[in-house]
Design a protein around this motif. Structure first.
Motif, short mmCIF file in Angstrom:
data_model
loop_
_atom_site.label_atom_id
_atom_site.label_comp_id
_atom_site.label_asym_id
_atom_site.label_seq_id
_atom_site.Cartn_x
_atom_site.Cartn_y
_atom_site.Cartn_z
N ARG A 1 -64.67 -96.75 -82.56
CA ARG A 1 -65.21 -95.46 -82.16
C ARG A 1 -66.72 -95.54 -81.95
O ARG A 1 -67.27 -95.03 -80.97
CB ARG A 1 -64.89 -94.40 -83.22
CG ARG A 1 -65.38 -93.00 -82.87
CD ARG A 1 -65.06 -91.99 -83.96
NE ARG A 1 -65.41 -92.43 -85.30
CZ ARG A 1 -66.64 -92.39 -85.83
NH1 ARG A 1 -67.65 -91.95 -85.10
NH2 ARG A 1 -66.86 -92.79 -87.06
N ARG B 1 -67.45 -97.27 -78.68
CA ARG B 1 -67.21 -96.39 -77.53
C ARG B 1 -68.34 -95.39 -77.37
O ARG B 1 -68.81 -95.15 -76.26
CB ARG B 1 -65.88 -95.65 -77.70
CG ARG B 1 -64.67 -96.47 -77.36
CD ARG B 1 -63.43 -95.60 -77.24
NE ARG B 1 -63.21 -94.73 -78.38
CZ ARG B 1 -62.50 -95.05 -79.46
NH1 ARG B 1 -61.94 -96.24 -79.54
NH2 ARG B 1 -62.34 -94.20 -80.44
N GLU B 2 -68.79 -94.80 -78.47
CA GLU B 2 -69.87 -93.81 -78.39
C GLU B 2 -71.16 -94.45 -77.90
O GLU B 2 -71.91 -93.84 -77.15
CB GLU B 2 -70.10 -93.17 -79.76
CG GLU B 2 -69.00 -92.22 -80.18
CD GLU B 2 -69.19 -91.70 -81.60
OE1 GLU B 2 -70.16 -92.12 -82.26
OE2 GLU B 2 -68.37 -90.89 -82.03
N SER C 1 -71.41 -97.04 -75.91
CA SER C 1 -71.30 -97.47 -74.52
C SER C 1 -71.33 -96.30 -73.54
O SER C 1 -71.58 -96.49 -72.36
CB SER C 1 -70.04 -98.29 -74.30
OG SER C 1 -68.90 -97.46 -74.48
N ARG C 2 -71.07 -95.10 -73.99
CA ARG C 2 -71.08 -93.92 -73.11
C ARG C 2 -72.51 -93.59 -72.69
O ARG C 2 -73.42 -93.56 -73.50
CB ARG C 2 -70.50 -92.70 -73.80
CG ARG C 2 -69.03 -92.77 -74.01
CD ARG C 2 -68.53 -91.50 -74.63
NE ARG C 2 -67.17 -91.67 -75.08
CZ ARG C 2 -66.60 -90.96 -76.03
NH1 ARG C 2 -67.30 -90.04 -76.64
NH2 ARG C 2 -65.36 -91.17 -76.37
#
Length: 109
Positions: free
Chosen positions: A81, A84-85, A87-88
């Protein structure tokens, strides 16, 4: 050959001791008991056996393989998680350009 700083045992099940000083055929050893009290005493070198790597003490810290499966899965999910955060990319908005009231056509005049 034993040297100062070596970890030794007097008996097979005796406490682990550290050699503080060697004088002649005797060694001054220091160790802790189960309650954490420090002890020291002189022993004959012939009565001490060095601690082999095979008999090394185990760490008090748990091995990484000792983590329960559900905790390991939770840690993996948290790490995924966070990746992902990270890379956004933040969404860019056109609201700032609209509010300024300037358009590319108005600037040319």
């Amino acid at each position: 050959m034993l040297r100062t700083g070596d970890i030794v045992r007097r008996y097979a099940d005796g406490p682990l001791m550290k050699i503080g000083e060697i004088t002649g055929d005797e060694a001054f050893c220091v160790w802790f008991d189960a309650r954490g009290v420090i002890h020291s005493r002189d022993f004959f070198l012939s009565g001490l056996s060095p601690l082999n790597l095979a008999a090394a003490t185990r760490s008090c810290w748990p091995e990484t393989t000792d983590i329960p499966e559900e905790l390991a899965a939770q840690l993996d999910a948290d790490a995924a998680r966070k990746r992902r955060e990270k890379s956004r990319k933040p969404k860019q908005s056109n609201k700032i350009r609209r509010r300024s009231g300037c358009s590319s056509n108005q600037r040319a005049s």
